[in-house]
Design a protein around this motif. Structure first.
Motif, PDB file in Angstrom:
ATOM      1  N   LYS A  52       0.705  -1.312  -0.078  1.00 23.85           N
ATOM      2  CA  LYS A  52       0.031  -0.217   0.112  1.00 23.85           C
ATOM      3  C   LYS A  52       0.884   1.258   0.099  1.00 23.85           C
ATOM      4  CE  LYS A  52      -3.770  -2.249   2.555  1.00 23.85           C
ATOM      5  NZ  LYS A  52      -4.258  -2.601   3.535  1.00 23.85           N
ATOM      6  N   GLU A  53       2.076   1.082  -0.527  1.00 17.54           N
ATOM      7  CA  GLU A  53       2.937   2.293  -0.435  1.00 17.54           C
ATOM      8  C   GLU A  53       2.779   3.121  -1.644  1.00 17.54           C
ATOM      9  OE1 GLU A  53       5.274   3.682   1.799  1.00 17.54           O
ATOM     10  OE2 GLU A  53       4.111   2.290   2.899  1.00 17.54           O
ATOM     11  N   ALA A 159       5.273   5.026   4.710  1.00 10.56           N
ATOM     12  CA  ALA A 159       4.158   5.665   5.431  1.00 10.56           C
ATOM     13  C   ALA A 159       4.512   7.347   5.913  1.00 10.56           C
ATOM     14  CB  ALA A 159       3.714   4.786   6.541  1.00 10.56           C
ATOM     15  N   ASP A 160       5.483   7.669   5.620  1.00 12.21           N
ATOM     16  CA  ASP A 160       5.953   9.250   6.186  1.00 12.21           C
ATOM     17  C   ASP A 160       5.536   9.933   4.916  1.00 12.21           C
ATOM     18  OD1 ASP A 160       6.667   8.388   8.558  1.00 12.21           O
ATOM     19  OD2 ASP A 160       8.824   9.058   8.402  1.00 12.21           O
ATOM     20  N   ASN A 161       5.091   9.898   3.882  1.00 12.34           N
ATOM     21  CA  ASN A 161       4.792  10.729   2.639  1.00 12.34           C
ATOM     22  C   ASN A 161       5.953  11.349   2.228  1.00 12.34           C
ATOM     23  OD1 ASN A 161       2.068  10.369   2.281  1.00 12.34           O
ATOM     24  ND2 ASN A 161       1.532  11.742   4.023  1.00 12.34           N
ATOM     25  N   ASN A 162       7.131  10.560   2.197  1.00 13.21           N
ATOM     26  CA  ASN A 162       8.266  11.334   1.620  1.00 13.21           C
ATOM     27  C   ASN A 162       8.525  10.485   0.281  1.00 13.21           C
ATOM     28  OD1 ASN A 162       9.100   8.876   2.910  1.00 13.21           O
ATOM     29  ND2 ASN A 162      10.592  10.021   4.380  1.00 13.21           N
ATOM     30  N   ASN A 163       8.631  11.084  -0.676  1.00 12.72           N
ATOM     31  CA  ASN A 163       8.944  10.309  -2.026  1.00 12.72           C
ATOM     32  C   ASN A 163      10.324  10.292  -2.334  1.00 12.72           C
ATOM     33  OD1 ASN A 163       5.935  10.205  -2.736  1.00 12.72           O
ATOM     34  ND2 ASN A 163       5.982  12.281  -3.461  1.00 12.72           N
ATOM     35  N   VAL A 164      10.708   9.512  -2.957  1.00 13.31           N
ATOM     36  CA  VAL A 164      12.173   9.163  -3.357  1.00 13.31           C
ATOM     37  C   VAL A 164      12.757  10.270  -3.988  1.00 13.31           C
ATOM     38  CG1 VAL A 164      11.341   7.658  -5.429  1.00 13.31           C
ATOM     39  CG2 VAL A 164      13.772   7.606  -4.329  1.00 13.31           C
ATOM     40  N   PHE A 323       5.186  -2.312  12.512  1.00 12.79           N
ATOM     41  CA  PHE A 323       6.354  -1.777  13.264  1.00 12.79           C
ATOM     42  C   PHE A 323       6.206  -0.365  13.289  1.00 12.79           C
ATOM     43  CE2 PHE A 323       8.110  -0.574   9.194  1.00 12.79           C
ATOM     44  CZ  PHE A 323       9.029   0.438   9.188  1.00 12.79           C
ATOM     45  N   LYS A 324       5.228   0.383  12.508  1.00 12.73           N
ATOM     46  CA  LYS A 324       5.298   1.645  12.548  1.00 12.73           C
ATOM     47  C   LYS A 324       3.787   2.156  12.242  1.00 12.73           C
ATOM     48  CE  LYS A 324       7.267   5.209   9.848  1.00 12.73           C
ATOM     49  NZ  LYS A 324       8.201   5.662   8.706  1.00 12.73           N
ATOM     50  N   GLU A 325       3.518   3.303  12.611  1.00 12.65           N
ATOM     51  CA  GLU A 325       2.046   3.864  12.296  1.00 12.65           C
ATOM     52  C   GLU A 325       1.769   4.097  10.833  1.00 12.65           C
ATOM     53  OE1 GLU A 325       4.277   5.434  14.446  1.00 12.65           O
ATOM     54  OE2 GLU A 325       4.794   7.233  13.507  1.00 12.65           O
ATOM     55  N   ASN A 326       0.626   3.626  10.459  1.00  6.09           N
ATOM     56  CA  ASN A 326      -0.010   3.819   9.228  1.00  6.09           C
ATOM     57  C   ASN A 326       0.813   3.051   8.139  1.00  6.09           C
ATOM     58  OD1 ASN A 326      -1.615   5.917  10.219  1.00  6.09           O
ATOM     59  ND2 ASN A 326      -0.145   7.414  10.107  1.00  6.09           N
ATOM     60  N   CYS A 327       1.319   1.979   8.541  1.00  2.45           N
ATOM     61  CA  CYS A 327       2.247   1.439   7.483  1.00  2.45           C
ATOM     62  C   CYS A 327       1.896  -0.277   7.897  1.00  2.45           C
ATOM     63  CB  CYS A 327       3.653   1.474   8.100  1.00  2.45           C
ATOM     64  SG  CYS A 327       4.844   0.485   7.227  1.00  2.45           S
ATOM     65  N   ALA A 328       1.957  -0.976   6.843  1.00  4.43           N
ATOM     66  CA  ALA A 328       1.465  -2.463   6.842  1.00  4.43           C
ATOM     67  C   ALA A 328       2.427  -3.308   7.093  1.00  4.43           C
ATOM     68  CB  ALA A 328       0.544  -2.821   5.065  1.00  4.43           C
ATOM     69  N   ASP A 329       3.552  -2.996   7.101  1.00  3.30           N
ATOM     70  CA  ASP A 329       4.771  -3.774   7.392  1.00  3.30           C
ATOM     71  C   ASP A 329       4.977  -4.348   8.953  1.00  3.30           C
ATOM     72  OD1 ASP A 329       7.516  -4.831   7.171  1.00  3.30           O
ATOM     73  OD2 ASP A 329       8.300  -2.964   6.474  1.00  3.30           O
ATOM     74  N   ILE A 330       5.094  -5.765   8.835  1.00  2.00           N
ATOM     75  CA  ILE A 330       5.053  -6.328  10.374  1.00  2.00           C
ATOM     76  C   ILE A 330       6.570  -6.906  10.450  1.00  2.00           C
ATOM     77  CG2 ILE A 330       2.577  -6.837  10.424  1.00  2.00           C
ATOM     78  CD1 ILE A 330       3.147  -9.693   9.462  1.00  2.00           C
ATOM     79  N   ARG A 331       7.509  -6.380   9.711  1.00  2.00           N
ATOM     80  CA  ARG A 331       8.868  -7.299   9.893  1.00  2.00           C
ATOM     81  C   ARG A 331       9.296  -6.712  11.289  1.00  2.00           C
ATOM     82  NH1 ARG A 331      11.661  -5.704   4.461  1.00  2.00           N
ATOM     83  NH2 ARG A 331      10.412  -4.177   4.754  1.00  2.00           N
ATOM     84  N   ASN A 332       9.623  -7.592  12.234  1.00  2.00           N
ATOM     85  CA  ASN A 332      10.326  -7.297  13.445  1.00  2.00           C
ATOM     86  C   ASN A 332       9.529  -6.142  14.435  1.00  2.00           C
ATOM     87  OD1 ASN A 332      12.735  -8.592  12.914  1.00  2.00           O
ATOM     88  ND2 ASN A 332      13.418  -6.802  11.669  1.00  2.00           N
ATOM     89  N   ALA A 333       8.280  -6.285  14.104  1.00 10.95           N
ATOM     90  CA  ALA A 333       7.076  -5.487  14.700  1.00 10.95           C
ATOM     91  C   ALA A 333       7.003  -5.965  16.291  1.00 10.95           C
ATOM     92  CB  ALA A 333       5.721  -5.708  14.047  1.00 10.95           C
TER      93      ALA A 333
END
Ligand SMILES: NC(=O)c1ccc[n+]([C@@H]2O[C@H](COP(=O)([O-])OP(=O)(O)OC[C@H]3O[C@@H](n4cnc5c(N)ncnc54)[C@H](O)[C@@H]3O)[C@@H](O)[C@H]2O)c1
Length: 425
Positions: A52-53, A159-164, A323-333
Motif C-alpha cells: 500500500k505504498e 508511510a511518512d509521505n516522503n517520495n524518493v 512496526f510503525k504507524e499507518n504502515c502495513a509492514d510487520i517485519r520485526n514488529a
C-alpha cells in the motif's frame, strides 16, 4: 559508459525500496522491475502494491516500466539497481544471502560496460567485499574494466509521505567516471538533488550511521523513560518542557522494530568487531530498545496487581501490530513481543489492526487478528501503534472495548491526552 539516452534500468527487488524507485525511473527511462517473488510480480502487473505504498494510479503513470520474474528479460538492460533485503540471522549477524543471490543473478546477464548500483543497507566496504567478487567470478568479467559498480543508500521512510524524488540521494561509483554516470542517472528523477561522494564506503557508512544514530537517540529516550517511571515523573511532561529549548532533539520513547533501525546497527557493530572495536554505545542502544516490550509488559502487570486484577485471568487487546504507524509492514514488529511477555503472566491477548494484511500476519506470525474488538470486554488495552485510524476512532470508542470501571488503557505513543489513559511511555 552509456549516455542517459541509451541507459536502460533493471531494478532487482520490488519491495518497499525497489518499487517506488522503479515507478520514478519508469516515468522517464525504460525500466524493468524484477523480483524472484512471482506473486509480487503478478500483483504489480495488475498495478497492485500489497504494501500500500504506491497507488494503482502511480504505477500506471510509469509508462516506461514493466515487471518480470524472468532474469533473461534483464538481458537488454545495462544499469542495474539492487534493492533486496539485508537482514540479520538469529545471532544478529549480517545475513548477506539475498545480496549474494541477487549478485549471482545479475552475473548471468552482465555485459561489458554495465553498471551495478547497490541500495541495500550494509556496512562500509560490503559492496566490494561481498557483492563484487560474486559478480566478477560468475560473469567472468573484470571489475572496473569490463563492468562498474556504485552504492547509493535509500533514505525513504515508509508511510511518512516522503517520495524518493524529494530526498537528497547520496551517490557513489567504483571510479570517477562511474560515479559521475551513476550520479547523472539518479539526477533524472531526484528533484531534491544528488550528493556524489568519492568513496563507495562513505555512501555505505552514511546510511548505516544515520540509522544507528536514530536507534541510539530513541534508546536514550527509552532509558530515561524507564528512570522517570521509577521516579514517578511523567515522561511526556518532561518532553514537552524540553521541547521549549531551541536545540532539544525531538525523539520520543517507543518501540523500535522494522527492517531498518532495529537491524542496521548490527551491520555496523559486526564490521567494527573485525577492526577490534566493540561499539558499546550502539550495542547498548540495541539492548535498551529490544528490552522495551518486556518493560511495557512488566509495567502493565504491576499496575494490574496494584488494582487487584489477576493477570492470569485477564484479557488484553493490542491495537496495532505493524512496526510503525499507518504502515502495513510487520517485519520485526514489537507489539508481538509485548504479547509474548504478557503471555508469560498467562494474560490472554487479542490483536486488532485494520491496516496490515491479515493473511500475512497469520502466515508469518501465526496470529489470527480479530475483526472487531468486543465492547466492555478487556482488562487491558495497549495502544501499541499510532495508526491514524485509531486516532480518528477517538479515545471514547477505544475505552468502550475496556471493561467498564476496571479496564486499563496503556497509550504507548501518547496519542491521547494524559488524563485519558492509565499508562504511557
Ligand atoms: N523499507 C525501508 O523503508 C527501507 C529504507 C531504506 C533502506 N532500506 C533497505 O533497502 C533494502 C530493501 O529493503 P525493502 O524494505 O525494500 O525490502 P523488501 O523486503 O520490502 O523488498 C525486497 C524485495 O526483494 C526481493 N528479493 C529478495 N531476494 C531477491 C533476489 N535474490 N532477487 C530479486 N529479488 C529479491 C523480495 O522478494 C522483495 O520483494 C534493505 O537493505 C533495507 O535495509 C529499506
Amino acid at each position: 559508459m552509456k549516455s542517459i539516452k541509451d541507459t536502460k534500468i533493471g531494478i532487482i527487488g520490488m519491495g518497499y525500496v525497489g518499487l517506488p524507485l522503479a515507478v520514478a525511473f519508469g516515468k522517464k527511462i525504460k525500466t524493468l522491475g524484477f523480483d524472484i517473488n512471482k506473486n509480487r510480480i503478478t500483483d504489480l502487473k495488475k498495478y497492485k502494491d500489497k504494501s500500500k505504498e504506491i497507488s494503482e494510479k502511480e504505477i500506471k503513470s510509469a509508462k516506461k516500466l514493466i515487471f518480470s520474474d524472468n532474469v533473461l528479460d534483464l538481458e537488454e538492460y545495462n544499469f542495474f539497481i539492487v534493492a533486496v533485503p539485508t537482514p540479520v540471522d538469529r545471532f544478529k549477524i549480517p545475513d548477506f544471502t539475498p545480496l549474494i543471490k541477487a549478485s549471482s543473478l545479475i552475473a548471468k546477464i552482465l555485459k561489458k560496460g554495465d553498471v551495478v548500483v547497490f541500495e541495500s543497507t550494509v556496512y562500509p566496504g560490503a559492496t566490494e567485499e561481498i557483492c563484487i567478487p560474486v559478480l566478477e567470478k560468475e560473469s567472468k568479467l573484470v571489475y572496473n574494466k569490463d563492468f562498474f559498480a556504485g552504492y547509493s543508500p535509500e533514505r525513504i521512510s515508509p508511510a511518512d509521505n516522503n517520495n524518493v524524488q524529494d530526498i537528497v540521494k547520496v551517490t557513489s561509483g567504483s571510479n570517477i567516471e562511474a560515479g559521475k554516470y551513476i550520479d547523472s542517472v539518479y539526477k533524472q528523477i531526484i528533484v531534491a538533488g544528488t550528493f556524489l561522494v568519492e568513496d563507495m564506503r562513505v555512501a555505505e557508512a552514511c546510511k548505516v550511521i544515520e540509522n544507528t544514530q536514530r536507534d541510539i537517540n530513541i534508546a536514550f529516550m527509552n532509558e530515561v523513560s524507564v528512570v522517570m517511571e521509577k521516579m514517578g515523573i511523567e515522561m511526556r511532561d518532561v518532553l514537552a518542557a524540553m521541547k521549549t529549548k531551541w536545540n532539544a532533539l525531538s525523539f520520543v520513547p517507543g518501540l523500535v522494530g522494522g527492517h531498518c533501525i532495529g537491524v542496521d546497527p548490527y551491520y555496523l557493530l559486526h564490521k567494527a568487531y573485525e577492526f577490534g572495536y566493540s561499539m558499546e554505545v550502539s550495542r547498548n542502544a540495541r539492548i535498551v530498545n529490544d528490552g522495551m516490550p518486556k518493560f511495557i509488559a512488566e509495567k502493565v502487570v504491576t499496575k494490574m496487581c496494584k488494582n487487584k486484577v489477576n493477570p492470569a485471568k485477564s484479557k488484553a487487546l493490542i491495537m496495532g501490530v505493524s512496526f510503525k504507524e499507518n504502515c502495513a509492514d510487520i517485519r520485526n514488529a514489537r507489539p508481538f513481543d509485548i504479547a509474548k511477555e504478557l503471555k508469560k503472566y498467562s494474560v490472554e491477548v487479542d490483536f486488532y489492526d485494520p491496516i496490515v494484511d491479515k493473511k500475512e500476519v497469520k502466515t508469518v506470525k501465526k496470529v489470527d487478528l480479530i475483526e472487531k474488538p468486543n465492547e466492555n470486554y478487556y482488562d487491558l488495552i495497549i495502544l501499541a501503534v499510532a495508526h491514524k485510524k485509531f486516532i480518528n476512532m477517538g479515545i471514547n470508542k477505544i475505552k468502550k472495548f475496556a471493561k467498564k470501571d476496571s479496564g486499563l488503557i496503556f497509550d504507548i505513543k501518547a496519542i491521547f491526552d494524559k488524563k485519558e489513559s492509565d499508562l504511557r511511555l
